[in-house]
Design a protein around this motif. Structure first.
Motif, short mmCIF file in Angstrom:
data_model
loop_
_atom_site.label_atom_id
_atom_site.label_comp_id
_atom_site.label_asym_id
_atom_site.label_seq_id
_atom_site.Cartn_x
_atom_site.Cartn_y
_atom_site.Cartn_z
N PHE A 47 -1.30 -8.45 3.60
CA PHE A 47 -1.37 -7.02 3.71
C PHE A 47 -1.17 -6.74 5.34
CE2 PHE A 47 -4.91 -3.82 4.81
CZ PHE A 47 -4.10 -2.66 4.57
N TYR A 172 -0.33 -4.52 -2.70
CA TYR A 172 -1.50 -4.36 -1.86
C TYR A 172 -1.86 -2.73 -1.56
CZ TYR A 172 0.02 -8.50 0.10
OH TYR A 172 0.44 -10.11 0.41
N ASP A 175 -5.59 -2.20 -0.93
CA ASP A 175 -5.79 -2.58 0.33
C ASP A 175 -5.56 -1.17 1.11
OD1 ASP A 175 -6.33 -5.77 0.53
OD2 ASP A 175 -4.63 -5.18 -0.96
N TYR A 176 -4.53 -0.82 1.02
CA TYR A 176 -3.90 0.57 1.78
C TYR A 176 -4.94 1.77 1.39
CZ TYR A 176 0.55 -1.31 4.04
OH TYR A 176 1.14 -2.16 4.68
#
Length: 543
Positions: A47, A172, A175-176
């Motif tokens: 990430f 990801y 995560d973002y």
């Protein structure tokens, strides 16, 4: 000179520009992103690695449609120049270029804009904007393919960019999304899309949207005074960039309120929040009947402020400005902005100390038996050139910071300089009170002071103000407010001063209260007054 510069294909040049914007222009964004990751208990290495790739792909996707020959160089040269200044502002002051910030920039006067110029910004601008722009101007660009082929290359480049973003998102996305939800300013930090979008939004609303029909507010307003009561003279002082945290009346450990604390009949409010984090929002809001939660700046500019209501009711109103203008609230009442022409006393040709506001003010207080409001708009603690806001004899807290690139001063110097502005404002308020007292034989006199917004002085890496309200720190939203009410005014209004002082120390207030409180304080009655927002009402001993 161009003969010595090799030709480069428009395709590769676009990738180079995207790369430059990713790692140089958007260095503040990458820095912020990795600071966020560093503060997390854990994060995926993939990430972290993906962030510049996503940014590069997104920029390439946005830039590619502007690579046609007629617009390529003009577009990117202008973009480089604008982005250089924006990048410096983000890196140095953590400025967020949303619509309200664009409005602040557009409405900033030349004298104030010049205070942001310093050696640091000039060096940064030359190295990151002018030199790349000159190089781009000189480099020969190759368009050696057919029109159809070039179009196909552009489409393919954009599709590959989308594929990179999609591939990263598939791994990801959560995560973002998690980082984005917790750090809502990130989406308006990416250059140049942030200021381009915000600028287009601002200019669309300003010039392309049909103006709202002007709305009169408080048309039933009338002046109601007790028989034989002297008229009221109210000095309404609007502060600039004053933060409550640095007021000794709020427990600050430096004597920044050493002048007003010696003044009797003062009421200090400990818990007051602003409507916005910039003058362009806070001033129209505090003069409007709208609350912060439903405030609309377009509607505020198309409706009466409480100054209009006062004037309609028969109160004499006058606005005198030493800052960036009244943001529309004084447009329909007599007003003047102090010329900064050098006078050797309060003005140096670029700016004026706030004592200049009191010069000639006696001419506006004629003995005509009318209630009067004299509104004074201070320059107060306007940064970053805080040292320009107070005379040499008010350099009380030392060492101070005699420069506008405040990030190059020590934190002690910066805070000392800001505290000197607070102390000088405090002194100016006592001079306003002294002026009011001169008219006690003819008027019941009073003063209300309220700052428009606060200021960040390096806390959490933030400087100045203008951070979106939803994520703004308390340093930008907790503001000072104080009332000085003469004994004659207190008696005429049947007020309990001790009650008001007690409530001011304990209760929470905001700029929403000003509209309703000032109207009542001037004996103006109208149906638009909300008694629950009138600060004085609960402390009146006789209704």
């Amino acid at each position: 000179m161009r003969n010595f510069i090799p030709k480069i294909s428009y395709f590769w040049l676009t990738l180079l520009i995207s790369l430059y914007f990713t790692f140089v222009v958007n260095f503040p964004v990458l820095l912020h992103f990795y600071q966020i990751l560093h503060a997390l208990p854990a994060y995926k290495i993939g990430f972290a690695i993906s962030i510049p790739f996503v940014l590069f792909a997104a920029l390439n996707f946005v830039f590619t449609p502007f690579t046609f020959k007629p617009v390529f160089k003009p577009f990117f040269i202008i973009l480089l120049l604008l982005s250089g200044l924006a990048s410096y502002s983000e890196l140095t002051y953590h400025v967020v270029f949303d619509r309200s910030m664009i409005e602040n920039i557009v409405e900033t006067q030349q004298s104030e804009a010049s205070s942001y110029l310093n050696t640091s910004v000039i060096v940064w601008f030359v190295l990151t904007a002018i030199l790349p722009a000159v190089l781009l101007f000189l480099v020969p660009v190759k368009y050696n393919q057919s029109v159809i082929k070039r179009l196909g290359v552009r489409i393919l480049s954009m599709l590959v960019s989308l594929a990179i973003i999609g591939a990263v998102a598939s791994q990801y996305y959560q995560d973002y999304a998690s980082v984005g939800r917790s750090n809502r300013t990130l989406n308006v930090e990416i250059l140049p899309t942030n200021f381009l979008y915000s600028s287009s939004e601002y200019f669309y609303h300003k010039y392309l949207t049909k103006p709202l029909k002007f709305e009169k507010v408080g048309t039933d307003a009338k002046l109601v005074q007790k028989p034989g009561q002297k008229p009221t003279l109210m000095f309404l002082v609007i502060g600039e960039t004053g933060r409550a945290q640095n007021q000794s009346i709020n427990g600050y450990d430096k004597p920044t309120n050493g002048f007003t604390q010696k003044t009797s009949d003062m009421v200090f409010f400990n818990h007051v929040s602003s409507c916005g984090t910039a003058t362009a929002v806070s001033v129209p809001c505090m003069f409007s009947d709208m609350k912060r939660v439903d405030f609309n700046n377009d509607r505020a500019h198309a409706s009466d402020s409480f100054l209009d209501i006062l004037q309609r009711a028969g109160v004499s109103v006058y606005w005198k400005d030493n800052d960036e203008g009244c943001k529309g609230v004084c447009d329909r009442v007599p007003n003047v902005t102090i010329p900064t022409t050098k006078d050797g006393k309060f003005c140096d040709g670029e700016t004026c100390y706030d004592e200049a506001l009191l010069e000639g003010i006696d001419d506006k207080i004629v003995d005509d038996g009318k209630n009067k409001v004299i509104a004074l708009h201070l320059i107060g603690s306007h940064g970053p050139a805080y040292y320009h806001r107070y005379p040499d004899n008010f350099r009380y807290f030392m060492p101070d910071c005699e420069r506008s690139d405040i990030q190059n001063c020590t934190h002690e110097q910066l805070v000392n300089t800001y505290d000197n502005t607070v102390r000088y404002t405090d002194y100016v308020l006592t001079q306003v009170i002294a002026k009011a007292k001169k008219y006690q034989d003819k008027y019941n006199v009073a003063m209300i002071y309220l700052s428009d917004h606060g200021e960040s002085l390096g806390e959490d890496g933030l400087y100045l103000h203008g951070t979106p309200y939803s994520v703004a720190p308390p340093q930008q939203t907790h503001v000072p407010m104080m009332f000085w009410l003469s004994p004659q005014y207190v008696a005429a209004q049947s007020l309990s001063l001790s009650c008001l002082q007690s409530e001011a120390a304990e209760n929470d207030y905001s700029q929403d209260n000003l509209f309703h409180t000032v109207l009542d304080a001037m004996d103006v009655k109208t149906s638009v007054i909300d008694p629950s927002l009138d600060i004085l009402k609960s402390c009146k001993t006789a209704q």
